[in-house]
Design an enzyme around this catalytic site. Structure first.
Site, mmCIF file in Angstrom:
data_model
loop_
_atom_site.group_PDB
_atom_site.id
_atom_site.type_symbol
_atom_site.label_atom_id
_atom_site.label_comp_id
_atom_site.label_asym_id
_atom_site.label_seq_id
_atom_site.Cartn_x
_atom_site.Cartn_y
_atom_site.Cartn_z
ATOM 1 N N THR A 77 1.030 -1.317 -0.025
ATOM 2 C CA THR A 77 -0.088 0.061 0.056
ATOM 3 C C THR A 77 0.902 1.091 -0.043
ATOM 4 O O THR A 77 0.741 2.297 -0.877
ATOM 5 C CB THR A 77 -1.025 0.140 1.247
ATOM 6 O OG1 THR A 77 -1.956 -0.801 1.026
ATOM 7 C CG2 THR A 77 -1.734 1.465 1.382
ATOM 8 N N ASN A 161 -5.416 -9.671 -7.794
ATOM 9 C CA ASN A 161 -5.513 -10.370 -6.682
ATOM 10 C C ASN A 161 -6.753 -11.073 -6.406
ATOM 11 O O ASN A 161 -6.957 -12.134 -5.374
ATOM 12 C CB ASN A 161 -5.292 -9.578 -5.540
ATOM 13 C CG ASN A 161 -6.457 -8.502 -5.169
ATOM 14 O OD1 ASN A 161 -6.741 -7.854 -6.349
ATOM 15 N ND2 ASN A 161 -6.659 -8.339 -4.051
ATOM 16 N N GLN A 195 1.145 -10.865 -5.410
ATOM 17 C CA GLN A 195 1.674 -12.036 -5.215
ATOM 18 C C GLN A 195 2.170 -12.804 -6.530
ATOM 19 O O GLN A 195 2.473 -14.048 -6.536
ATOM 20 C CB GLN A 195 0.671 -13.152 -4.498
ATOM 21 C CG GLN A 195 -0.621 -13.112 -5.140
ATOM 22 C CD GLN A 195 -1.757 -12.756 -4.567
ATOM 23 O OE1 GLN A 195 -1.799 -13.307 -3.339
ATOM 24 N NE2 GLN A 195 -2.565 -11.572 -4.993
ATOM 25 N N ALA A 216 6.000 -7.986 1.366
ATOM 26 C CA ALA A 216 6.758 -9.324 1.738
ATOM 27 C C ALA A 216 5.417 -10.118 2.462
ATOM 28 O O ALA A 216 5.626 -11.576 2.420
ATOM 29 C CB ALA A 216 7.510 -9.231 2.960
ATOM 30 N N THR A 253 13.166 5.425 10.299
ATOM 31 C CA THR A 253 14.193 4.542 10.460
ATOM 32 C C THR A 253 13.788 3.220 9.803
ATOM 33 O O THR A 253 12.807 2.607 10.208
ATOM 34 C CB THR A 253 14.474 4.419 11.863
ATOM 35 O OG1 THR A 253 14.955 5.637 12.619
ATOM 36 C CG2 THR A 253 15.679 3.189 12.076
ATOM 37 N N CYS A 351 -9.640 -5.330 1.504
ATOM 38 C CA CYS A 351 -9.092 -3.785 1.392
ATOM 39 C C CYS A 351 -10.053 -2.873 0.999
ATOM 40 O O CYS A 351 -9.975 -1.594 1.274
ATOM 41 C CB CYS A 351 -7.691 -3.478 0.972
ATOM 42 S SG CYS A 351 -6.466 -4.697 1.549
#
Length: 405
Positions: A77, A161, A195, A216, A253, A351
């Site tokens: 996203t 998807n 994917q 991931a 970070t 979503c």
């Protein structure tokens, strides 16, 4: 084996998210021993930076690109937002008003892409939507017909998807480059990869994309980390401010541990790709045939034959997704009934809040009920033939008796 399988539930929602593999977990545990901030110049910081850059290099190797072209994000996203809204912000910073720009996106994209284009439209940009054919394929000519001199970006998801259809990316890319040569313009080609890399080689130069979003959690890696491939043709500006991390394009970070898990998962995906694709395709095809044979009026959405049945030789689908529409069922009730039987699946993308029908299946046309009566079975490494046999039995007990053949 994944923990949820030990609980004897059957998980058929891999397209929503995959469990984290033991390989990824091991990589994360190894890097958790490193405590420094990768932006710090002391010993711990240098060790952390080395680990982060090692992960970046591994991911770049899998994508066939340079390490400096990989920007870490929090997931697909954010990658999509950075790609699309980052381009819009760059244009504005350079003095190009969005009112003078034109953008193209496929109408069957994930919400994290479509909402970005809605925002650009709100800001004054002109948006055109490329519709799929009845199989869900975005044909190059459908994109070509929408191109203008002022077109600055085209966004086409590599594989959908919801229905698993794989788009002809390299053909679209070649068409865009020909358009650029004729008109002396530049069109950034973006893709939400989702994917697809589980079963297709994700070499960005073969695909012809300029900007490429990965996460991931779709690839047996940890949640909360993704990346954006950005080549030299695509100039974007940051949309998160506050630091100079990630070449100044993504402040904050970096999570060294999640990056390591992501890289390890992507490498594992390459090793498993061919074997898993072959195994899952056979199970998916057999499962589809059983459903069509036992349930009157069932339609397989995606790479289907002209008669509405199932084309087992479909070349344009990922091997692990089966999306079906069944007359006279309440899809949400069916998902809850499956859940009570210990089986997890979905109706569509999780979503798109408030969406009562699948906008993807709706775009395919056909009967009016089709987009509201969808069930998506998506399989993965933990899926067995026994699990699919149980799922078929559960499905036949849920559909109205009048529809069972």
């Amino acid at each position: 084996m994944f923990d949820f399988l030990r609980r004897r539930r059957i998980y058929l929602d891999y397209a929503s998210t995959t469990p984290v593999s033991s390989v990824a977990i091991h990589a994360m545990r190894e890097t958790e021993k490193i405590t420094g901030n990768p932006s710090s110049i002391h010993y711990e910081g240098v060790q952390s930076s080395r680990s982060l850059e090692n992960s970046r290099t591994k991911i770049a190797r899998e994508l066939g690109c340079k390490a400096r072209e990989i920007i870490f994000t929090s997931g697909i996203t954010e990658s999509n937002n950075l790609a699309i809204l980052g381009l819009a912000r760059k244009l504005e910073l350079e003095g190009t008003g969005l009112a003078s720009t034109h953008w193209i996106v496929s109408s069957i994209e994930h919400a994290s892409v479509l909402e970005c284009f809605s925002e650009i439209e709100r800001m004054g940009g002109k948006i055109s939507y490329a519709d799929p054919d009845a199989r869900g394929i975005i044909l190059p000519e459908s994109v070509a017909n929408l191109l203008r001199i002022e077109t600055v970006c085209v966004s086409i998801g590599w594989a959908n998807n919801e229905i698993g259809v794989v788009e002809p990316m390299s053909s679209i890319a070649r068409m865009l480059r020909a358009h650029e040569e004729r008109n002396g313009t530049r069109v950034v080609f973006h893709s939400d990869a989702g994917q697809a890399p589980l079963y297709l080689s994700p070499h960005v130069h073969t695909l012809g994309v300029d900007v490429f979003s990965l996460g991931a959690s779709k690839l047996y890696g940890p949640h909360g980390v993704g990346c954006l491939y950005v080549n030299s043709r695509a100039e974007i500006a940051p949309i998160i401010l506050g630091g100079s991390q990630e070449r100044g394009l993504r402040a904050g970070t970096e999570n060294v541990s999640l990056a390591a898990g992501f890289a390890a998962a992507l490498e594992e995906t390459r090793r498993e790709r061919e074997r898993e694709a072959k195994r899952l395709k056979k199970m998916r095809d057999d499962f589809a045939r059983e459903i069509v044979a036992h349930i009157s009026g069932a339609i397989v959405n995606g790479d289907i034959s002209s008669g509405g049945g199932y084309a087992s030789g479909g070349r344009h689908c990922l091997p692990h997704i089966l999306n079906i529409s069944i007359p006279k069922i309440n899809a949400e009730y069916a998902v809850l009934a499956f859940d009570r039987a210990g089986i997890s699946l979905s109706t569509k993308s999780a979503c798109k809040a408030g969406e009562t029908v699948s906008h993807v299946v709706e775009a395919l046309g056909g009967n009016g009920w089709r987009a509201g009566n969808t069930l998506r079975f998506s399989m993965g490494r933990g899926t067995t033939q026994r699990a699919l046999n149980k799922a078929l039995k559960a499905l036949l007990s849920i559909v109205p008796a009048s529809q069972s053949r």
